[in-house]
Design a protein around this motif. Structure first.
Motif, PDB file in Angstrom:
ATOM      1  N   SER A  44      16.446 -26.475  29.408  1.00 15.81           N
ATOM      2  CA  SER A  44      16.092 -27.264  30.593  1.00 15.81           C
ATOM      3  C   SER A  44      14.734 -26.808  31.131  1.00 15.81           C
ATOM      4  O   SER A  44      13.963 -27.627  31.659  1.00 15.81           O
ATOM      5  CB  SER A  44      17.185 -27.163  31.670  1.00 15.81           C
ATOM      6  OG  SER A  44      17.441 -25.811  31.983  1.00 15.81           O
ATOM      7  N   GLY A  45      14.418 -25.503  30.961  1.00 15.86           N
ATOM      8  CA  GLY A  45      13.105 -25.000  31.386  1.00 15.86           C
ATOM      9  C   GLY A  45      11.993 -25.639  30.569  1.00 15.86           C
ATOM     10  O   GLY A  45      10.967 -26.061  31.111  1.00 15.86           O
ATOM     11  N   LEU A  46      12.207 -25.720  29.243  1.00 12.90           N
ATOM     12  CA  LEU A  46      11.200 -26.365  28.384  1.00 12.90           C
ATOM     13  C   LEU A  46      11.028 -27.828  28.781  1.00 12.90           C
ATOM     14  O   LEU A  46       9.912 -28.355  28.803  1.00 12.90           O
ATOM     15  CB  LEU A  46      11.633 -26.271  26.906  1.00 12.90           C
ATOM     16  CG  LEU A  46      11.588 -24.871  26.270  1.00 12.90           C
ATOM     17  CD1 LEU A  46      12.202 -24.896  24.869  1.00 12.90           C
ATOM     18  CD2 LEU A  46      10.152 -24.345  26.211  1.00 12.90           C
ATOM     19  N   ALA A  47      12.143 -28.477  29.143  1.00 15.22           N
ATOM     20  CA  ALA A  47      12.099 -29.902  29.503  1.00 15.22           C
ATOM     21  C   ALA A  47      11.285 -30.141  30.772  1.00 15.22           C
ATOM     22  O   ALA A  47      10.605 -31.165  30.898  1.00 15.22           O
ATOM     23  CB  ALA A  47      13.521 -30.445  29.672  1.00 15.22           C
ATOM     24  N   ILE A  48      11.334 -29.173  31.733  1.00 17.28           N
ATOM     25  CA  ILE A  48      10.547 -29.399  32.961  1.00 17.28           C
ATOM     26  C   ILE A  48       9.140 -28.798  32.864  1.00 17.28           C
ATOM     27  O   ILE A  48       8.261 -29.138  33.641  1.00 17.28           O
ATOM     28  CB  ILE A  48      11.274 -28.876  34.242  1.00 17.28           C
ATOM     29  CG1 ILE A  48      11.692 -27.422  34.109  1.00 17.28           C
ATOM     30  CG2 ILE A  48      12.449 -29.740  34.580  1.00 17.28           C
ATOM     31  CD1 ILE A  48      12.428 -26.883  35.329  1.00 17.28           C
ATOM     32  N   TRP A  49       8.922 -27.951  31.845  1.00 13.70           N
ATOM     33  CA  TRP A  49       7.577 -27.382  31.628  1.00 13.70           C
ATOM     34  C   TRP A  49       6.669 -28.415  30.960  1.00 13.70           C
ATOM     35  O   TRP A  49       5.528 -28.619  31.354  1.00 13.70           O
ATOM     36  CB  TRP A  49       7.692 -26.126  30.759  1.00 13.70           C
ATOM     37  CG  TRP A  49       6.393 -25.474  30.408  1.00 13.70           C
ATOM     38  CD1 TRP A  49       5.311 -25.305  31.219  1.00 13.70           C
ATOM     39  CD2 TRP A  49       6.045 -24.880  29.142  1.00 13.70           C
ATOM     40  NE1 TRP A  49       4.307 -24.635  30.544  1.00 13.70           N
ATOM     41  CE2 TRP A  49       4.737 -24.359  29.270  1.00 13.70           C
ATOM     42  CE3 TRP A  49       6.718 -24.719  27.932  1.00 13.70           C
ATOM     43  CZ2 TRP A  49       4.088 -23.706  28.220  1.00 13.70           C
ATOM     44  CZ3 TRP A  49       6.073 -24.062  26.905  1.00 13.70           C
ATOM     45  CH2 TRP A  49       4.776 -23.566  27.051  1.00 13.70           C
ATOM     46  N   LYS A  50       7.198 -29.088  29.919  1.00 15.95           N
ATOM     47  CA  LYS A  50       6.396 -30.061  29.163  1.00 15.95           C
ATOM     48  C   LYS A  50       7.138 -31.400  29.102  1.00 15.95           C
ATOM     49  O   LYS A  50       7.583 -31.819  28.025  1.00 15.95           O
ATOM     50  CB  LYS A  50       6.166 -29.564  27.723  1.00 15.95           C
ATOM     51  CG  LYS A  50       5.384 -28.263  27.615  1.00 15.95           C
ATOM     52  CD  LYS A  50       3.892 -28.522  27.668  1.00 15.95           C
ATOM     53  CE  LYS A  50       3.113 -27.230  27.493  1.00 15.95           C
ATOM     54  NZ  LYS A  50       1.753 -27.348  27.990  1.00 15.95           N
ATOM     55  N   PRO A  51       7.315 -32.069  30.248  1.00 14.16           N
ATOM     56  CA  PRO A  51       8.116 -33.305  30.253  1.00 14.16           C
ATOM     57  C   PRO A  51       7.475 -34.456  29.474  1.00 14.16           C
ATOM     58  O   PRO A  51       8.175 -35.403  29.089  1.00 14.16           O
ATOM     59  CB  PRO A  51       8.239 -33.652  31.734  1.00 14.16           C
ATOM     60  CG  PRO A  51       7.138 -32.908  32.405  1.00 14.16           C
ATOM     61  CD  PRO A  51       6.805 -31.718  31.567  1.00 14.16           C
ATOM     62  N   VAL A  52       6.142 -34.379  29.230  1.00 19.55           N
ATOM     63  CA  VAL A  52       5.493 -35.442  28.457  1.00 19.55           C
ATOM     64  C   VAL A  52       5.601 -35.139  26.963  1.00 19.55           C
ATOM     65  O   VAL A  52       6.144 -35.938  26.186  1.00 19.55           O
ATOM     66  CB  VAL A  52       4.013 -35.605  28.883  1.00 19.55           C
ATOM     67  CG1 VAL A  52       3.326 -36.657  28.013  1.00 19.55           C
ATOM     68  CG2 VAL A  52       3.931 -35.978  30.351  1.00 19.55           C
TER      69      VAL A  52
ATOM     70  N   LEU B 181       7.523 -32.997  25.482  1.00 17.81           N
ATOM     71  CA  LEU B 181       8.932 -32.837  25.050  1.00 17.81           C
ATOM     72  C   LEU B 181       9.814 -33.888  25.728  1.00 17.81           C
ATOM     73  O   LEU B 181      10.905 -33.588  26.186  1.00 17.81           O
ATOM     74  CB  LEU B 181       9.422 -31.417  25.397  1.00 17.81           C
ATOM     75  CG  LEU B 181       8.628 -30.250  24.785  1.00 17.81           C
ATOM     76  CD1 LEU B 181       9.140 -28.910  25.292  1.00 17.81           C
ATOM     77  CD2 LEU B 181       8.713 -30.287  23.256  1.00 17.81           C
ATOM     78  N   GLN B 182       9.315 -35.141  25.774  1.00 14.09           N
ATOM     79  CA  GLN B 182      10.052 -36.157  26.531  1.00 14.09           C
ATOM     80  C   GLN B 182      11.432 -36.468  25.959  1.00 14.09           C
ATOM     81  O   GLN B 182      12.332 -36.854  26.705  1.00 14.09           O
ATOM     82  CB  GLN B 182       9.238 -37.446  26.675  1.00 14.09           C
ATOM     83  CG  GLN B 182       8.664 -37.976  25.387  1.00 14.09           C
ATOM     84  CD  GLN B 182       7.697 -39.122  25.678  1.00 14.09           C
ATOM     85  OE1 GLN B 182       8.121 -40.240  25.842  1.00 14.09           O
ATOM     86  NE2 GLN B 182       6.416 -38.835  25.766  1.00 14.09           N
ATOM     87  N   VAL B 183      11.607 -36.250  24.641  1.00 12.10           N
ATOM     88  CA  VAL B 183      12.941 -36.483  24.057  1.00 12.10           C
ATOM     89  C   VAL B 183      13.925 -35.471  24.650  1.00 12.10           C
ATOM     90  O   VAL B 183      15.048 -35.816  25.040  1.00 12.10           O
ATOM     91  CB  VAL B 183      12.889 -36.364  22.515  1.00 12.10           C
ATOM     92  CG1 VAL B 183      14.277 -36.467  21.913  1.00 12.10           C
ATOM     93  CG2 VAL B 183      11.960 -37.430  21.943  1.00 12.10           C
ATOM     94  N   LEU B 184      13.472 -34.205  24.752  1.00  7.72           N
ATOM     95  CA  LEU B 184      14.328 -33.156  25.326  1.00  7.72           C
ATOM     96  C   LEU B 184      14.625 -33.472  26.793  1.00  7.72           C
ATOM     97  O   LEU B 184      15.775 -33.370  27.246  1.00  7.72           O
ATOM     98  CB  LEU B 184      13.634 -31.791  25.193  1.00  7.72           C
ATOM     99  CG  LEU B 184      14.400 -30.582  25.708  1.00  7.72           C
ATOM    100  CD1 LEU B 184      15.710 -30.390  24.960  1.00  7.72           C
ATOM    101  CD2 LEU B 184      13.556 -29.313  25.585  1.00  7.72           C
ATOM    102  N   THR B 185      13.576 -33.876  27.547  1.00  7.77           N
ATOM    103  CA  THR B 185      13.777 -34.209  28.964  1.00  7.77           C
ATOM    104  C   THR B 185      14.772 -35.365  29.089  1.00  7.77           C
ATOM    105  O   THR B 185      15.649 -35.355  29.967  1.00  7.77           O
ATOM    106  CB  THR B 185      12.425 -34.584  29.627  1.00  7.77           C
ATOM    107  OG1 THR B 185      11.461 -33.589  29.273  1.00  7.77           O
ATOM    108  CG2 THR B 185      12.551 -34.639  31.135  1.00  7.77           C
ATOM    109  N   ALA B 186      14.675 -36.343  28.159  1.00  5.22           N
ATOM    110  CA  ALA B 186      15.584 -37.497  28.201  1.00  5.22           C
ATOM    111  C   ALA B 186      17.029 -37.087  27.915  1.00  5.22           C
ATOM    112  O   ALA B 186      17.965 -37.708  28.424  1.00  5.22           O
ATOM    113  CB  ALA B 186      15.121 -38.552  27.197  1.00  5.22           C
ATOM    114  N   VAL B 187      17.209 -36.026  27.124  1.00  6.40           N
ATOM    115  CA  VAL B 187      18.566 -35.547  26.843  1.00  6.40           C
ATOM    116  C   VAL B 187      19.256 -35.135  28.151  1.00  6.40           C
ATOM    117  O   VAL B 187      20.457 -35.319  28.339  1.00  6.40           O
ATOM    118  CB  VAL B 187      18.542 -34.352  25.850  1.00  6.40           C
ATOM    119  CG1 VAL B 187      19.896 -33.665  25.752  1.00  6.40           C
ATOM    120  CG2 VAL B 187      18.059 -34.810  24.480  1.00  6.40           C
TER     121      VAL B 187
END
Ligand code: HEM
Length: 211
Positions: free
Chosen positions: A152-160, A162-168
């Motif tokens: 979740s930290g990676l998802a909010i660090w690089k939301p663009v 890593l947008q697939v991760l953020t979308a998860v």
């Protein structure tokens, strides 16, 4: 390998025939993780204070970094240590089957018996090489919470990027809440975990000496 056979080869013995409860790689990664995790949590509280998502702030005395910029530097520096060290610990745990031998199986019956013994102060600590059902659940749980905190930290660090991760996680805001909740679970674990280690000092010594 059957469960009985796997218990027979664990714990291993050192050259002098003494039981090795925690191999060197587990001891080193455990303490590196402890320092990195506490750095992540206390600098994370400072970062949170700059833009709280809930109606409270963490006391400044418990935070690291002094201000938002300083805290971010601590958080990102410790992040690499936490991830590298965590991958080593996870890789060793899976490939050596240590996770399977030490943290499995967890049964409802074992949990109820061990929890009621723990609450009455009657848990046996004679054999430190085997975890009781409550320990298995807590250790397994905190490992998953650690993985969730990193993802979740990676998802909010690089939301663009890593947008697939953020979308998860749904979206950026949800990932931020998941990050906060996994930090809360790890902090709650840590309070109980450190108290237990101080109540049973032999377990603390074994995490330094291995035996
Ligand atoms: C600075 C505070 C800490 C102390 C004093 C401490 C102490 C200990 C001790 C004594 C054990 C061995 C327990 C036993 O054999 O009965 C242990 C194991 C463990 N601790 Fe900690 N710990 C600390 C921080 C952490 C943190 C921050 C985490 C994770 C977020 C953590 C996760 C674990 C796990 C998963 C195990 C089981 C390791 C394995 O057998 O693979 N600990 N800890």
């Amino acid at each position: 390998m059957s469960l009985a056979t796997s218990y027979a080869v664990d714990p291993k013995r050192d050259g002098a025939g003494r039981k090795v409860i925690h191999p060197l790689v587990v001891r080193v990664t455990h303490w590196v993780n402890a320092v990195a995790m506490i750095t992540m949590i206390t600098s994370g509280w400072q970062i949170y204070n700059a833009s709280p998502i809930f109606p409270f702030r963490f006391p400044d005395a418990l935070t690291l970094g002094g201000w938002l910029g300083g805290a971010i530097q601590w958080h990102f520096a410790a992040m690499w240590v936490l991830m590298g060290n965590g991958l080593l610990y996870l890789g060793y745990g899976v490939l050596s089957r240590r996770f399977y031998r030490k943290l499995w199986p967890i049964t409802w019956r074992g949990l109820i018996i061990d929890l009621s013994d723990a609450l009455r102060g009657r848990l046996a600590h004679a054999d430190l090489s085997k975890y009781n059902a409550v320990q298995k659940l807590l250790y397994g749980g905190v490992i998953l919470a650690g993985i969730l905190a990193v993802l979740s930290g990676l998802a909010i660090w690089k939301p663009v990027q890593l947008q697939v991760l953020t979308a998860v996680f749904g979206d950026f805001d949800t990932a931020r809440i998941v990050h906060f909740l996994s930090m809360s679970a790890i902090t709650a674990f840590l309070l109980v975990h450190v108290a237990m280690a101080l109540i049973v000092p032999a377990s603390l010594l074994a995490m330094f000496r291995g035996r």
